[in-house]
Design an enzyme around this catalytic site. Structure first.
Site, short mmCIF file in Angstrom:
data_model
loop_
_atom_site.label_atom_id
_atom_site.label_comp_id
_atom_site.label_asym_id
_atom_site.label_seq_id
_atom_site.Cartn_x
_atom_site.Cartn_y
_atom_site.Cartn_z
CG ASP A 46 -1.87 1.26 1.24
OD1 ASP A 46 -2.91 1.07 0.85
OD2 ASP A 46 -1.48 2.16 1.74
CE1 TYR A 51 0.55 7.57 2.70
CE2 TYR A 51 0.96 5.75 2.06
CZ TYR A 51 0.14 6.42 2.67
OH TYR A 51 -1.20 5.96 3.13
CE LYS A 76 -3.83 4.59 0.43
NZ LYS A 76 -2.47 4.30 1.00
CG HIS A 109 -4.84 9.58 0.39
ND1 HIS A 109 -3.25 9.52 0.07
CD2 HIS A 109 -4.63 9.28 1.51
CE1 HIS A 109 -2.88 9.08 1.17
NE2 HIS A 109 -3.72 8.61 1.92
N1 LIG Z 1 -5.54 6.18 3.52
C1 LIG Z 1 -4.89 6.99 4.62
O1 LIG Z 1 -5.28 8.14 4.65
C2 LIG Z 1 -3.80 6.38 5.46
C3 LIG Z 1 -3.44 7.07 6.51
C4 LIG Z 1 -2.37 6.40 7.19
C5 LIG Z 1 -1.90 5.05 6.96
N2 LIG Z 1 -2.26 4.53 5.81
C6 LIG Z 1 -1.74 2.97 5.37
O2 LIG Z 1 -2.02 2.23 6.46
C7 LIG Z 1 -0.58 1.74 6.68
C8 LIG Z 1 -0.32 1.43 8.12
O3 LIG Z 1 -0.50 2.48 9.00
P1 LIG Z 1 0.41 3.39 9.73
O4 LIG Z 1 1.72 3.39 9.15
O5 LIG Z 1 0.00 4.67 9.95
O6 LIG Z 1 0.47 2.61 11.15
P2 LIG Z 1 0.61 1.08 11.83
O7 LIG Z 1 0.89 0.10 10.79
O8 LIG Z 1 -0.66 0.95 12.79
O9 LIG Z 1 1.78 1.37 12.65
C9 LIG Z 1 3.14 1.57 12.62
C10 LIG Z 1 3.95 1.80 13.53
O10 LIG Z 1 4.16 0.84 14.67
C11 LIG Z 1 5.50 0.21 14.59
N3 LIG Z 1 5.34 -1.00 14.62
C12 LIG Z 1 4.88 -2.03 13.61
N4 LIG Z 1 4.75 -3.08 13.93
C13 LIG Z 1 5.07 -3.05 15.19
C14 LIG Z 1 5.32 -4.41 16.09
N5 LIG Z 1 4.99 -5.57 15.72
N6 LIG Z 1 5.36 -4.11 17.62
C15 LIG Z 1 5.69 -2.65 17.69
N7 LIG Z 1 5.62 -1.76 17.07
C16 LIG Z 1 5.53 -2.10 15.63
C17 LIG Z 1 6.12 0.85 13.61
O11 LIG Z 1 7.64 1.17 13.99
P3 LIG Z 1 8.76 0.92 13.01
O12 LIG Z 1 8.44 1.18 11.64
O13 LIG Z 1 9.81 1.70 13.69
O14 LIG Z 1 9.07 -0.54 13.17
C18 LIG Z 1 5.22 2.14 13.33
O15 LIG Z 1 5.93 3.23 14.12
C19 LIG Z 1 0.33 2.70 6.31
O16 LIG Z 1 1.73 2.50 6.13
C20 LIG Z 1 -0.36 3.25 4.89
O17 LIG Z 1 -0.07 2.37 3.90
C21 LIG Z 1 -3.37 4.98 4.93
#
Ligand SMILES: NC(=O)c1ccc[n+]([C@@H]2O[C@H](COP(=O)([O-])OP(=O)(O)OC[C@H]3O[C@@H](n4cnc5c(N)ncnc54)[C@H](OP(=O)(O)O)[C@@H]3O)[C@@H](O)[C@H]2O)c1
Length: 277
Positions: A46, A51, A76, A109
């Site tokens: 994704d 980004y 997106k 998005h």
């Molecule tokens: N459509 C939208 O508006 C929108 C908005 C936000 C996100 N997204 C998508 O959703 C994806 C995921 O959301 P997100 O990146 O915001 O947050 P997330 O996946 O909920 O959390 C990522 C964070 O958690 C840490 N982490 C990951 N796995 C872990 C584990 N097993 N144990 C402890 N900490 C862990 C990562 O640290 P490290 O990387 O330092 O390991 C990072 O800081 C995004 O990457 C993006 O593709 C879309």
């Protein structure tokens, strides 16, 4: 290698239910991070123009040696390009940056209701879909009233709605609306960027099933039927987040985690978030 289940979208396209998120991965770390996810077994990536790492995502996909048909790539439409002509150009730019000849899924998005007419933007995505250059189209951060307009005025029902969902924001109404209309829900920030990992209820369940809080939280999403793509640049976590198919939560566990809801967002509220340039 673990078999990740697929979900069939409303146009018959299959999407792996677990993928890899790339938000906040710096461009210089993206190729390595995506290659490491593909090596672990992820087949769904994704990304988004916002980004700033589409070039590097594409480099990883192309360098992986894996058949393009076996990797599901989502991107997106960036805010600021909602006018239909701009949306069409932005899509071309995304394909150019990724170095791919098609996407698997292209999303608006954010609805940006105060900026322009997202129903017109949706018409541009329908044109892209008709051209065959994205196998599916959908939206992100759309609330039921936004979707109602698309359903009333558009010709194609969005295949997915990608919204913020995690144990502190369970989004029961939005998910039910999506399901009622054949729209798959994708849960962004599935572990609330780490905020739910110290929760005592999740911790207790994790201790009982012998898994980590992140694995329990991802399992909760999967058993509720949503599509998830946790992000990590830490190889051990990338592996940990993929190892979520060898255990099952009970109905009571699912209920206890869902009861943690406090309607708490980590990101903006789609009803008020607007692009200001
Ligand atoms: N459509 C939208 O508006 C929108 C908005 C936000 C996100 N997204 C998508 O959703 C994806 C995921 O959301 P997100 O990146 O915001 O947050 P997330 O996946 O909920 O959390 C990522 C964070 O958690 C840490 N982490 C990951 N796995 C872990 C584990 N097993 N144990 C402890 N900490 C862990 C990562 O640290 P490290 O990387 O330092 O390991 C990072 O800081 C995004 O990457 C993006 O593709 C879309």
């Amino acid at each position: 290698m673990t078999a990740v289940p697929s979900i069939e979208l409303n146009n018959g396209v299959e999407i792996p239910q677990l993928g890899f998120g790339t938000y906040q991965i710096a461009p210089e770390r993206t190729k390595e991070a995506v290659l490491s996810a593909l090596e672990v077994g992820y087949r769904h990536i994704d990304t988004a123009e916002m980004y700033g790492n589409e070039k590097q995502v594409g480099e990883a996909v192309r360098a992986s040696g894996i058949d393009r048909a076996d990797i599901f790539v989502t991107s997106k439409l960036n805010n600021g390009f909602h006018a239909p002509a701009d949306a069409l150009k932005a899509f071309d730019r995304t394909l150019d940056d990724l170095g791919l000849d098609h996407l698997d899924l292209f999303l608006i998005h954010w609805p940006l209701p105060g900026v322009g007419d997202f129903a017109e933007t949706w018409n541009a995505l329908e044109e892209i879909y008709a051209s065959g250059r994205s196998r599916a189209i959908g939206v992100s951060n759309f609330q039921p009233p936004h979707l109602r307009r698309i359903l009333a005025e558009g010709g194609i029902v969005p295949a997915v709605n990608q919204i913020e969902v995690h144990p502190y924001l369970t989004q029961d109404d939005a998910r039910a609306f999506d399901a009622e209309h054949g729209i798959a829900t994708e849960a962004w920030s599935p572990i609330a960027q780490g905020k739910v990992l110290d929760d005592p209820t999740i911790g207790r369940i994790a201790a009982r099933v012998g898994r980590t809080p992140a694995q329990v939280t991802l399992r909760w999403h999967l058993q509720r039927g949503d599509i998830v793509f946790p992000k990590s640049v830490t190889h051990a976590r990338v592996q940990e987040n993929f190892d979520v198919f060898g255990f099952t939560l009970t109905g009571e566990d699912i209920k206890a985690i869902s009861a943690l809801n406090r309607d708490e967002r980590t990101g903006p509220d789609p009803d008020t978030f607007n692009y200001t340039g």
